[in-house]
Design an enzyme around this catalytic site. Structure first.
Site, mmCIF file in Angstrom:
data_model
loop_
_atom_site.group_PDB
_atom_site.id
_atom_site.type_symbol
_atom_site.label_atom_id
_atom_site.label_comp_id
_atom_site.label_asym_id
_atom_site.label_seq_id
_atom_site.Cartn_x
_atom_site.Cartn_y
_atom_site.Cartn_z
ATOM 1 N N TYR A 1 51.912 64.875 15.952
ATOM 2 C CA TYR A 1 52.151 65.908 14.948
ATOM 3 C C TYR A 1 53.034 65.372 13.829
ATOM 4 C CZ TYR A 1 53.517 70.345 12.828
ATOM 5 O OH TYR A 1 53.744 71.366 11.946
ATOM 6 N N SER B 1 56.143 69.632 7.173
ATOM 7 C CA SER B 1 57.008 70.095 8.257
ATOM 8 C C SER B 1 58.299 69.293 8.240
ATOM 9 C CB SER B 1 56.314 69.902 9.612
ATOM 10 O OG SER B 1 57.189 70.177 10.685
#
Length: 262
Positions: free
Chosen positions: A155, A142
């Site tokens: 995250y 990501s």
């Protein structure tokens, strides 16, 4: 790579980006194996892949965080499908919240899914790829693993781990003719945000930088069989992450303000 009759395995293939990768690979004649927890959804993906490719497709229920589930699926792929040519590690989830309020049981589960399960599944496939001196592994990380922002502490930590793992694995496997590519997407218009941001405000605030999963899936499938270090989208966020690396103090200011839309 000519994907005709190549075995492409996609984890997290029941919806969103993973689902679209399955369809793009099937359009090019691949034998698609979709794996996810939701058996009803992967069954539908399997049928559509078979329609697109005109050949057998497969769906196996997988809980990536459970080693026993991983072992079972790996055995089924070996017995029912054969050697894997391309692996796309797409399974994962996120939750955006302030760290002081974060449930650390959720944090533990996020690491089990996003990092440890992915590593375990990858090792099983990589052993076979090294033996065959052929294969391509895609790990979905990501932009949050390149440039952290508020409310993405856990995250971002998992995706930093995926980046570090992928970079080292790429160096280890390149002499074995096995490619490793890291995919670093920004926000994608998928159900990922149903859990990550139940309010729905994050995607609304981002506007035009939100990625289309169909287009990103085509980009990924286009790179299968080609030595590619990273796929970074959108380009504006890739530029921001490079700026962040060069000017970290200014980057912190921007990440905490301009780029913080949660």
């Amino acid at each position: 790579m000519d994907l005709t009759d190549k075995v492409v395995v996609v984890t997290g293939g029941s919806a969103g980006l993973g689902e679209q990768i399955c369809y793009e690979a099937a359009k090019r004649g691949a034998i698609v194996v979709t794996c996810a927890r939701r058996i009803n959804l992967i069954g539908q993906v399997k049928e559509h892949c078979s329609d697109l490719s005109g050949k057998e497709a497969y769906a196996f229920q997988l809980d990536i965080s459970d080693p026993d589930s991983v072992e079972s699926v790996i055995e089924k792929i070996a017995d029912e499908v054969g050697e894997v040519d391309v692996l796309v590690n797409n399974a994962g989830f996120g939750l955006f919240d302030s760290f002081v309020d974060f449930d650390l049981n959720v944090a533990k589960n996020m690491f089990e899914v996003n990092v440890l399960g992915m590593m375990y599944f990858t090792q099983k496939i990589a052993i076979s790829m090294v033996k065959n001196k052929s294969g391509h592994i895609f790990n979905v990380a990501s932009m949050a693993g390149k440039m952290a922002t508020p409310k993405s502490t856990v995250y971002s930590a998992t995706k930093f781990a995926v980046l570090g793992f992928s970079n080292a694995l790429r160096l280890e496997l390149r002499t074995e003719n096995v490619y490793v590519t890291t995919i670093n997407p920004g926000p994608i218009a998928t159900e990922f945000f149903d859990k990550a941001d139940p309010s729905g405000s994050y995607l609304d605030n981002l506007g035009g930088v939100v990625l289309d999963p169909h287009k990103l899936a085509r980009t990924i499938v286009n790179k299968m069989g080609r030595p590619t270090r990273e796929i970074n989208r959108p380009i504006i966020m890739e530029g921001a992450s490079r700026f962040y690396g060069l000017f970290p103090h200014i980057g912190d200011f921007l990440a905490g303000g301009l780029f913080n839309r949660k």
